[in-house]
Design a protein around this motif. Structure first.
Motif, short mmCIF file in Angstrom:
data_model
loop_
_atom_site.label_atom_id
_atom_site.label_comp_id
_atom_site.label_asym_id
_atom_site.label_seq_id
_atom_site.Cartn_x
_atom_site.Cartn_y
_atom_site.Cartn_z
N UNK A 255 31.72 -0.44 5.42
CA UNK A 255 31.98 -1.84 5.12
C UNK A 255 31.42 -2.22 3.77
N UNK A 256 30.12 -2.11 3.62
CA UNK A 256 29.47 -2.41 2.34
C UNK A 256 28.04 -1.92 2.40
N UNK A 257 27.53 -1.48 1.26
CA UNK A 257 26.17 -0.93 1.22
C UNK A 257 25.13 -1.95 1.67
N UNK A 258 25.41 -3.23 1.40
CA UNK A 258 24.41 -4.25 1.72
C UNK A 258 24.32 -4.56 3.22
N UNK A 259 25.19 -3.92 4.02
CA UNK A 259 25.08 -4.11 5.47
C UNK A 259 24.00 -3.21 6.08
N UNK A 260 23.56 -2.19 5.31
CA UNK A 260 22.62 -1.22 5.87
C UNK A 260 21.26 -1.82 6.27
N UNK A 261 20.63 -2.65 5.44
CA UNK A 261 19.31 -3.16 5.85
C UNK A 261 19.34 -3.92 7.17
N UNK A 262 20.40 -4.68 7.42
CA UNK A 262 20.53 -5.41 8.68
C UNK A 262 20.67 -4.44 9.86
N UNK A 263 21.41 -3.36 9.63
CA UNK A 263 21.57 -2.36 10.69
C UNK A 263 20.23 -1.69 11.01
N UNK A 264 19.45 -1.42 9.97
CA UNK A 264 18.13 -0.83 10.20
C UNK A 264 17.26 -1.80 11.00
N UNK A 265 17.31 -3.06 10.61
CA UNK A 265 16.48 -4.06 11.30
C UNK A 265 16.85 -4.16 12.78
N UNK A 266 18.14 -4.06 13.06
CA UNK A 266 18.56 -4.13 14.47
C UNK A 266 18.04 -2.95 15.28
N UNK A 267 17.79 -1.83 14.62
CA UNK A 267 17.19 -0.68 15.31
C UNK A 267 15.67 -0.79 15.38
#
Ligand SMILES: [Zn+2]
Ligand SMILES: [Zn+2]
Length: 283
Positions: free
Chosen positions: A16-28
């Motif tokens: 989707x976009x590189x900037x979605x990664x930090x949110x995905x990490x936070x959800x884990x």
């Protein structure tokens, strides 16, 4: 808070976009992650726009992600005997470094490459030459971070001697990445206390433990010295959970990021993280 906060993390999708990664990490629930900054299986790489980069940096802060490294494309082979492929690989590495710079990513993890039959010495010399060229315009950051490999086929980097040769011969500050699956597959025993001690002593002598920038935490489908790069879920492979706990409890690796690259990615990361953390919950 008796126990120190860990830097257990995972390879996180940038779909989707590189900037979605930090949110995905936070959800884990993790503060450390690795990303690909472009499609790792294509030569044609998408540009990072200024707005992608700004948004990525903002979200890193907002989500409390403290550590990030990038893994370079699997197509890159700095050891290739083909001048055309080597030039292509070097250009791709330059672009990888530039994207890291744009995104504020301090480490670029990559595999040294495969000599494809031209011999280890020649292959290593090409890797060193390419890294010296790359580090010229680069400086120290992002740090070129060489990963130990399983040594499949003609892949270089499956011995501490190879890592040492690269560290010695490249002019800028090279860092290393220790992948536990690759370490076992390359023939380094670490599953009991004595051999764990010997293996890391050998790494200290050859390269220096201070060179380690990040661990990849993967169990291994193959056994000691199999030279197969086949990752397995934590505790389900030939390494076993106790060795991962030994690494997490090793004071020398205090605050060292430990990144999962286990099968099925984020779908199974919670399970793997839970296993790693299980013992640490008790005081
Ligand atoms: Zn890797
Ligand atoms: Zn790895």
């Amino acid at each position: 808070m008796g126990k120190r906060a860990d830097l257990l993390g995972a390879h996180i999708s940038t779909a989707g976009a590189i900037e979605l990664a930090p949110g995905r990490a936070a959800r884990l629930g993790i503060r450390a992650m690795q990303v690909f900054t472009s499609n790792q299986l294509q030569w044609n790489q998408k540009q990072i726009t200024a707005s992608n980069a700004a948004s990525f940096r903002d979200r890193m802060r907002a989500h409390g992600v403290e550590f990030v490294c990038s893994h370079a494309s699997y197509l890159i082979n700095l050891a290739s005997p083909s001048p055309i492929l080597r030039r292509k690989s070097q250009a791709a590495m330059s672009a990888e470094l530039q994207r890291c710079r744009d995104l504020g990513i301090p480490f670029l993890v990559f595999h040294p490459g495969a000599h494809l039959g031209s011999g280890e010495d020649k292959g290593l010399a090409r890797v060193v030459d390419a890294m010296n060229r790359l580090s010229k315009g680069n400086g120290e950051i992002p740090a070129l971070t060489v990963e130990i490999t399983a040594g499949q086929g003609t892949c270089l980097g499956a011995s501490f001697d190879h890592l040492a040769e690269i560290v010695r011969s490249v002019r800028s500050g090279v860092r290393i990445c220790i992948d536990t699956c690759h370490l076992l597959a390359a023939g380094y025993e670490l599953r009991d206390e004595a051999s764990y001690g010997r293996t890391f002593d050998a790494l200290e002598r050859a390269v220096g433990l201070h060179r380690i920038a990040v661990f990849h935490f993967n169990d291994s489908k193959g056994d000691l010295g199999c030279r197969l790069d086949r990752h397995e879920h934590i505790g389900k492979g030939r390494i076993g959970l106790a060795t991962f706990h030994r690494l997490m409890d090793d004071d020398r690796f205090r605050r060292m990021p430990m990144i999962l690259e286990t099968p099925e990615g984020e779908a199974k990361d919670p399970m793997n993280l839970r296993k790693l953390r299980a013992r640490r919950r008790s005081p």
